[in-house]
Design a protein around this motif. Structure first.
Motif, PDB file in Angstrom:
ATOM      1  N   THR A 458     -16.745  20.434  -3.063  1.00 47.95           N
ATOM      2  CA  THR A 458     -15.737  20.185  -1.884  1.00 47.95           C
ATOM      3  C   THR A 458     -14.516  19.896  -2.369  1.00 47.95           C
ATOM      4  O   THR A 458     -14.272  18.779  -3.027  1.00 47.95           O
ATOM      5  N   LEU A 459     -13.500  20.714  -2.006  1.00 48.16           N
ATOM      6  CA  LEU A 459     -12.018  20.447  -2.519  1.00 48.16           C
ATOM      7  C   LEU A 459     -11.637  19.481  -1.633  1.00 48.16           C
ATOM      8  O   LEU A 459     -11.717  19.370  -0.371  1.00 48.16           O
ATOM      9  N   LEU A 460     -11.184  18.320  -2.254  1.00 54.78           N
ATOM     10  CA  LEU A 460     -10.612  17.186  -1.366  1.00 54.78           C
ATOM     11  C   LEU A 460      -9.129  17.118  -1.519  1.00 54.78           C
ATOM     12  O   LEU A 460      -8.404  16.790  -0.404  1.00 54.78           O
ATOM     13  N   GLN A 461      -8.367  17.598  -2.605  1.00 57.42           N
ATOM     14  CA  GLN A 461      -7.151  17.149  -2.566  1.00 57.42           C
ATOM     15  C   GLN A 461      -6.403  18.329  -3.710  1.00 57.42           C
ATOM     16  O   GLN A 461      -6.766  18.663  -4.518  1.00 57.42           O
ATOM     17  N   GLU A 462      -5.056  18.671  -3.198  1.00 59.09           N
ATOM     18  CA  GLU A 462      -4.121  19.639  -4.081  1.00 59.09           C
ATOM     19  C   GLU A 462      -2.826  18.860  -4.222  1.00 59.09           C
ATOM     20  O   GLU A 462      -2.195  18.964  -3.059  1.00 59.09           O
ATOM     21  N   ILE A 463      -2.555  18.252  -5.307  1.00 62.42           N
ATOM     22  CA  ILE A 463      -1.329  17.330  -5.411  1.00 62.42           C
ATOM     23  C   ILE A 463      -0.477  18.141  -6.425  1.00 62.42           C
ATOM     24  O   ILE A 463      -0.667  18.502  -7.378  1.00 62.42           O
ATOM     25  N   PRO A 464       0.794  18.499  -5.784  1.00 59.83           N
ATOM     26  CA  PRO A 464       1.724  18.835  -6.481  1.00 59.83           C
ATOM     27  C   PRO A 464       2.477  17.948  -7.405  1.00 59.83           C
ATOM     28  O   PRO A 464       3.178  17.276  -6.686  1.00 59.83           O
ATOM     29  N   LEU A 465       2.404  17.837  -8.756  1.00 60.68           N
ATOM     30  CA  LEU A 465       2.993  17.004  -9.431  1.00 60.68           C
ATOM     31  C   LEU A 465       4.324  17.430 -10.396  1.00 60.68           C
ATOM     32  O   LEU A 465       5.342  16.646 -10.374  1.00 60.68           O
ATOM     33  N   PHE A 466       4.403  18.538 -10.756  1.00 60.82           N
ATOM     34  CA  PHE A 466       5.358  19.168 -11.537  1.00 60.82           C
ATOM     35  C   PHE A 466       5.840  20.355 -11.078  1.00 60.82           C
ATOM     36  O   PHE A 466       5.436  20.966  -9.988  1.00 60.82           O
ATOM     37  N   LYS A 467       7.103  20.831 -11.593  1.00 61.14           N
ATOM     38  CA  LYS A 467       7.425  22.046 -11.110  1.00 61.14           C
ATOM     39  C   LYS A 467       6.296  23.165 -11.453  1.00 61.14           C
ATOM     40  O   LYS A 467       5.598  23.180 -12.377  1.00 61.14           O
ATOM     41  N   PRO A 468       6.478  24.287 -10.754  1.00 60.78           N
ATOM     42  CA  PRO A 468       5.512  25.430 -10.920  1.00 60.78           C
ATOM     43  C   PRO A 468       5.329  26.097 -12.104  1.00 60.78           C
ATOM     44  O   PRO A 468       4.420  26.424 -12.649  1.00 60.78           O
ATOM     45  N   GLN A 469       6.622  26.028 -12.988  1.00 61.88           N
ATOM     46  CA  GLN A 469       6.515  26.545 -14.416  1.00 61.88           C
ATOM     47  C   GLN A 469       6.025  25.653 -15.272  1.00 61.88           C
ATOM     48  O   GLN A 469       6.146  25.880 -16.453  1.00 61.88           O
ATOM     49  N   GLU A 470       5.660  24.124 -15.103  1.00 62.83           N
ATOM     50  CA  GLU A 470       5.000  23.367 -15.989  1.00 62.83           C
ATOM     51  C   GLU A 470       3.524  23.267 -15.891  1.00 62.83           C
ATOM     52  O   GLU A 470       3.005  22.529 -15.077  1.00 62.83           O
ATOM     53  N   PRO A 471       2.938  23.952 -16.618  1.00 58.31           N
ATOM     54  CA  PRO A 471       1.554  23.787 -16.611  1.00 58.31           C
ATOM     55  C   PRO A 471       0.696  22.413 -17.023  1.00 58.31           C
ATOM     56  O   PRO A 471       1.625  21.892 -18.069  1.00 58.31           O
ATOM     57  N   VAL A 472      -0.124  22.015 -16.458  1.00 61.84           N
ATOM     58  CA  VAL A 472      -0.755  20.875 -17.117  1.00 61.84           C
ATOM     59  C   VAL A 472      -1.580  20.839 -17.902  1.00 61.84           C
ATOM     60  O   VAL A 472      -2.343  21.932 -18.328  1.00 61.84           O
ATOM     61  N   ASN A 473      -1.182  20.052 -19.223  1.00 61.75           N
ATOM     62  CA  ASN A 473      -1.615  20.225 -20.589  1.00 61.75           C
ATOM     63  C   ASN A 473      -2.430  19.178 -21.212  1.00 61.75           C
ATOM     64  O   ASN A 473      -2.963  19.167 -22.191  1.00 61.75           O
ATOM     65  N   ASN A 474      -2.567  18.130 -20.298  1.00 60.87           N
ATOM     66  CA  ASN A 474      -3.247  16.631 -20.805  1.00 60.87           C
ATOM     67  C   ASN A 474      -3.539  16.079 -19.572  1.00 60.87           C
ATOM     68  O   ASN A 474      -2.971  15.961 -18.589  1.00 60.87           O
ATOM     69  N   ILE A 475      -4.761  15.494 -19.723  1.00 62.61           N
ATOM     70  CA  ILE A 475      -5.295  14.476 -18.595  1.00 62.61           C
ATOM     71  C   ILE A 475      -5.944  13.475 -19.163  1.00 62.61           C
ATOM     72  O   ILE A 475      -7.187  13.852 -20.001  1.00 62.61           O
ATOM     73  N   LEU A 476      -5.687  12.209 -19.001  1.00 61.48           N
ATOM     74  CA  LEU A 476      -6.581  11.233 -19.736  1.00 61.48           C
ATOM     75  C   LEU A 476      -6.658  10.099 -18.529  1.00 61.48           C
ATOM     76  O   LEU A 476      -5.820   9.985 -17.803  1.00 61.48           O
ATOM     77  N   LEU A 477      -7.969   9.612 -18.468  1.00 62.23           N
ATOM     78  CA  LEU A 477      -8.414   8.607 -17.262  1.00 62.23           C
ATOM     79  C   LEU A 477      -8.454   7.203 -17.985  1.00 62.23           C
ATOM     80  O   LEU A 477      -9.106   6.953 -19.329  1.00 62.23           O
ATOM     81  N   HIS A 478      -7.882   6.352 -17.429  1.00 64.38           N
ATOM     82  CA  HIS A 478      -7.507   5.006 -17.851  1.00 64.38           C
ATOM     83  C   HIS A 478      -7.693   3.803 -16.584  1.00 64.38           C
ATOM     84  O   HIS A 478      -6.581   3.929 -15.908  1.00 64.38           O
ATOM     85  N   LYS A 479      -8.582   3.009 -16.655  1.00 63.35           N
ATOM     86  CA  LYS A 479      -8.437   1.994 -15.381  1.00 63.35           C
ATOM     87  C   LYS A 479      -8.247   2.272 -14.188  1.00 63.35           C
ATOM     88  O   LYS A 479      -7.345   1.995 -13.387  1.00 63.35           O
ATOM     89  N   GLY A 480      -8.923   3.637 -13.660  1.00 63.25           N
ATOM     90  CA  GLY A 480      -8.814   4.104 -12.481  1.00 63.25           C
ATOM     91  C   GLY A 480      -7.582   4.828 -12.177  1.00 63.25           C
ATOM     92  O   GLY A 480      -7.398   5.416 -10.996  1.00 63.25           O
ATOM     93  N   ARG A 481      -6.799   5.198 -13.257  1.00 64.36           N
ATOM     94  CA  ARG A 481      -5.762   6.038 -13.064  1.00 64.36           C
ATOM     95  C   ARG A 481      -5.812   7.072 -13.876  1.00 64.36           C
ATOM     96  O   ARG A 481      -6.500   7.341 -15.021  1.00 64.36           O
TER      97      ARG A 481
END
Length: 853
Positions: A458-481
């Motif tokens: 189930t898709l819950l959220q779609e959050i725009p974080l950066f400009k469309p020309q900036e792909p996400v290249n790193n995700i780290l999870l730490h202390k609930g964030r």
């Protein structure tokens, strides 16, 4: 009035943007989320590497010519920065070798912790990889005796090119890498890159070992003493995509692989000297068996232990796409460490020299090739890989690929979106595990959250974080964030907890994760109560102030206008297909699960999207309605207004044509009357001469003449023109030629009085002058004369059918005289108009024709 409205809009638009930005910033601050962009990092860009100190919360970022340190607990503080760039002479040498100036920088691709509070840093260093040591106490690079940065070669530890695929992992203070090993990027190695020189080993240079690989990820799995009674060695796993050599097809088939080496491997004594003796690889298969769809390109892997402290509970979540799909597509499959170990302990795959078929080799020597050292092997006298027999080493050298594959079904499939990075959060504790929360970064700077419970996604959220020309290249999870990075920005967003979901509907969709909506607090809270039987999401949605359920969506009414093209979304996360119910007379096209509709009077009505999904404990897919729309026409429609506007333009064109025709007739009568007054008393010319002129006029209008003719029909108004091998047919006269630039729109020819283009990129300015010569009026006179002669010819035929020779002869005489008179009248009109300066030709006609040829 319109100008006043436009000015008001220009004033209000920036205000609205500021208000929206302020609202978004306020939302982020309420959630404790922060986004750092170019205002914070100033001239530093191209972030590619993350390294997190989980004890202090300090995040180190590898960028272009710089290393940054950001305190994730106090992100409002300015980051610390170290500049490590390339000398100018080395940069020039890199460019002289054929590389671009942008690539001839130092891109930091490796950050790994070393003992003694140091970080091992490696960069591309203008296509000459170098490594250095960063002191955390002073946050500075170690200096050499000459005062410069203390460096050592990074070949085999860091890629040469910034965009090359690469992975590395640190295991007990030693670095294991998978990278290119030459300047051209044609040699690939999986190696132990640090430690004593005699213990640095790598893969064999053979396409059976590595065939044009694209490295993705790596993981070090340390065996715990409590759960490892056999004394098995620790292992390092590498994930990559390579060209399969076991498939003999007309095209290159890419397959995802997992390779395994053992930490204590030292290579062989004679065979496989300083080469891996434990290198084995197997194919990863992410396939939806009911549909037969296979996803064969691996793009990212997230490693996590389902049970803390138990290495055997490790699972690898792989992000895939497909080589065979032309459009964007993403899938997620999960592979367990136990399944990979079973395949590595299974049969080998072999290709015989005499045929092109793969068979299982017999017999397999002992001890088993590729096996890691354990207590039993050490008891038999094999304390090291250096003591393994040559027959074992020869076998593992020739048979690195396993016969069986590691299979998994996709947790989700999303079409039309390309995910770039993946992180996973498990909800619940231990045996009470409820579901999985996937954090997915897109190539357009968004973060998506998907809940996976049993077989439902189930898709819950779609959050725009950066400009469309900036792909996400790193995700780290730490202390609930979640620490999310792009090449230019860094974001810290909340990653755990039911308070992530701000509305009742979103909270209801996360019911499988243990979230319930509190009407008193108007917030989403974690519930310890177990969900009841049935579809818990559908039941939770009905408790909100809407009758909409997960499989019973409410109908959305859309007021549309004729001619409008719209895309009706239907979000489907299952690999099973979706179908649409719509009116029979329609203009539609399906894009993955979405539907494109062109609105007509027949296409209005109800549109329902139904997808095949699996339920809890159900293997066979069940139909589930995901979206419903009702299209209703609104009036007056934009299409009607556009059509009315088109009719107005056509009426104006017709009006101008009629006025021009009347003016032309009036001018013709005026000149003819003037000629008749000046030549009064003269009789009609000789019939033979008038007949000859009539034939000439008829021929000039019926058949294009030779290049020496002054007719605009044959020279300046060609009906078919061939440009760049393509024939272009002109059927209507263009009254205003476009200001061409040599493109396809500058091939139109204007009419007799049109404003021709004098320079359109094809050096035909003289040709344009030819269009403006007096021969342009010749075209008009020929057309008029031909019309008159056609009418006269018809009259002649009628007389002949009546059988009256006398009347026929008289008719011929009168007609010929009339044709001669009209011809002389038109000739006089040409002469009278030619006296005006605006219609005089700037060059002789012969010169113009010569230039046009």
């Amino acid at each position: 009035m319109r100008m006043a409205l436009s000015a008001a809009m220009l004033i209000l638009l920036p205000v609205c943007c500021l208000l929206c930005a302020g609202s978004w910033a306020a939302t982020l601050s309420e959630l404790g989320d922060t986004i750092l962009g170019q205002d914070t990092f100033t001239d530093v860009a191209n972030f590619s590497t993350f390294l997190l100190d989980r004890s202090s919360g300090m995040l180190f970022l590898g960028a272009r010519d710089a290393i940054l340190a950001v305190d994730t607990n106090k992100m409002n503080q300015p980051p610390h920065k170290i500049i490590w760039d390339v000398p100018e002479e080395k940069r020039k040498s890199c460019v002289a070798k054929g590389k671009t100036e942008v690539d001839c920088n130092n891109y930091i691709r490796l950050l790994e912790f070393l003992p003694g509070r140091r970080i091992y840093v490696c960069g591309t260093y203008a296509f000459d990889p170098q490594c250095a040591f960063l002191e955390l106490s002073s946050f500075s690079l170690e200096k050499a005796e000459d005062g410069g940065v203390k460096m050592e070669t990074g070949k085999g530890k860091c890629p040469f090119e910034p965009s090359q695929h690469y992975t590395a992992v640190m295991a007990d203070g030693l670095l294991y890498t998978a990278a290119t090993s030459n300047f051209l990027g044609t040699l690939f190695d999986i190696s132990r890159a640090t430690g004593p020189e005699q213990e640095r080993i790598r893969t064999e240079q053979s396409i059976n070992w590595l065939s044009d690989p694209e490295f993705v990820s790596s993981a070090f799995i340390a065996e715990s003493a409590e759960r490892n009674p056999s004394g098995d060695d620790d292992k390092i796993y590498f994930f990559f995509t390579e060209v399969a050599k076991e498939y003999d097809l007309y095209t290159k088939v890419k397959v995802p692989r997992v390779a395994r080496v053992c930490k204590s491997d030292l290579g062989g004594m004679k065979t496989l000297q300083r080469r891996w003796t434990t290198f084995l690889k197997a194919q990863l298969v992410c396939e939806d068996k009911p549909s037969g769809q296979r996803y064969n390109i691996l793009t990212d892997v997230f490693t996590m232990k389902h049970t803390p402290g138990d290495p055997s509970s490790t699972h690898f979540y792989g992000l895939f796409t497909s080589q065979w799909e032309n459009e964007e597509l993403s899938a997620v499959c999960v592979f367990s460490l136990s399944d990979i170990s079973k395949v590595m302990d299974g049969p080998f795959k072999e290709r015989k020299k005499t045929c092109e078929t793969w068979i299982n080799p017999e017999p397999v020597p002992t001890p088993r090739p590729g096996q890691c050292l354990n207590s039993a092997l050490k008891a038999e006298g094999f304390e090291s890989s250096l003591k393994l027999p040559d027959k074992v080493l020869t076998f593992v050298r020739d048979h690195p690929l396993m016969e069986n594959s590691v299979n998994a079904a996709p947790l989700l499939v999303r079409k039309g979106i390309r995910y770039t990075k993946l992180a996973v959060t498990l909800t619940g504790n231990g045996d009470e595990r409820r579901g999985t929360l996937l954090h997915l970064g897109t190539d357009h700077g968004e973060l998506h959250r998907v809940a996976v419970v049993s077989q439902n996604a189930t898709l819950l959220q779609e959050i725009p974080l950066f400009k469309p020309q900036e792909p996400v290249n790193n995700i780290l999870l730490h202390k609930g964030r979640a620490l999310v990075g792009s090449p230019l920005s860094l974001a810290r967003v909340q990653a755990e907890g039911c308070d992530l979901y701000p509305s009742c509907e979103v909270c209801a969709r996360a019911r499988g994760l243990g979230c319930v909506w509190s009407t008193k607090e108007e917030a989403c809270r974690l519930s310890t109560a177990e969900p009841g039987p049935g579809d818990v999401v559908d039941v939770a949605l009905r408790k909100c102030q809407t009758e909409e359920g997960r499989c019973t969506p409410s109908i959305r009414e859309l007021r549309v206008s004729l001619g409008l093209r719209l895309l009706l979304p239907c979000i489907q996360l299952s690999p099973r297909p979706c179908s649409w119910e719509h009116p029979p007379h329609r203009h539609t096209r399906q894009h993955h699960s979405d539907l494109e509709v062109t609105v007509t009077s027949e296409s209005v009505g109800k549109y329902v999207c139904t997808c095949q999904e699996g339920g809890p404990g159900i293997i066979d897919p069940t139909p589930c309605r995901r979206a419903a729309y009702q299209l209703t026409l609104e009036g007056p429609t934009a299409g009607t207004m556009a059509a009315a506007g088109g009719r107005h333009v056509l009426a104006i064109y017709i009006l101008f044509f009629c006025v021009g025709f009347l003016l032309g007739v009036f001018l013709l009568l005026f000149v003819t009357r003037r000629r008749s007054i000046s030549n009064h008393g003269h009789h009609l010319p000789d019939n033979s001469l008038s007949s000859e002129k009539g034939r000439d006029l008829l021929g000039s209008s019926a058949t294009p003449q030779s290049p020496s003719s002054a007719s605009l029909l044959s020279e300046g108004f060609r009906l078919t023109e061939k440009r760049n091998g393509t024939a272009t047919t002109t059927t209507t006269t263009t009254f205003l030629s476009s200001p061409g630039n040599g493109g396809p729109h500058s091939n139109s020819y204007s009419g007799a009085l049109s404003n021709s283009n004098s320079s359109n990129g094809h050096r035909n300015s003289l040709y344009g002058n030819c269009n403006r010569s007096s021969s342009g009026l010749k075209f008009t006179s020929e057309i008029l004369a031909a019309d008159m002669l056609d009418g006269r010819t018809g009259e002649r035929e009628r007389v002949r059918h009546d059988g009256e020779e006398r009347e026929s002869g008289e008719g011929d005489e009168v007609d010929e005289g009339l044709g001669d008179g009209i011809g002389e009248g038109i000739q006089g009109l040409e002469e009278e108009i030619a006296r005006f300066p605006m219609f005089k030709s700037p060059a002789p006609l012969a010169k113009c024709e010569e230039s046009s040829i």
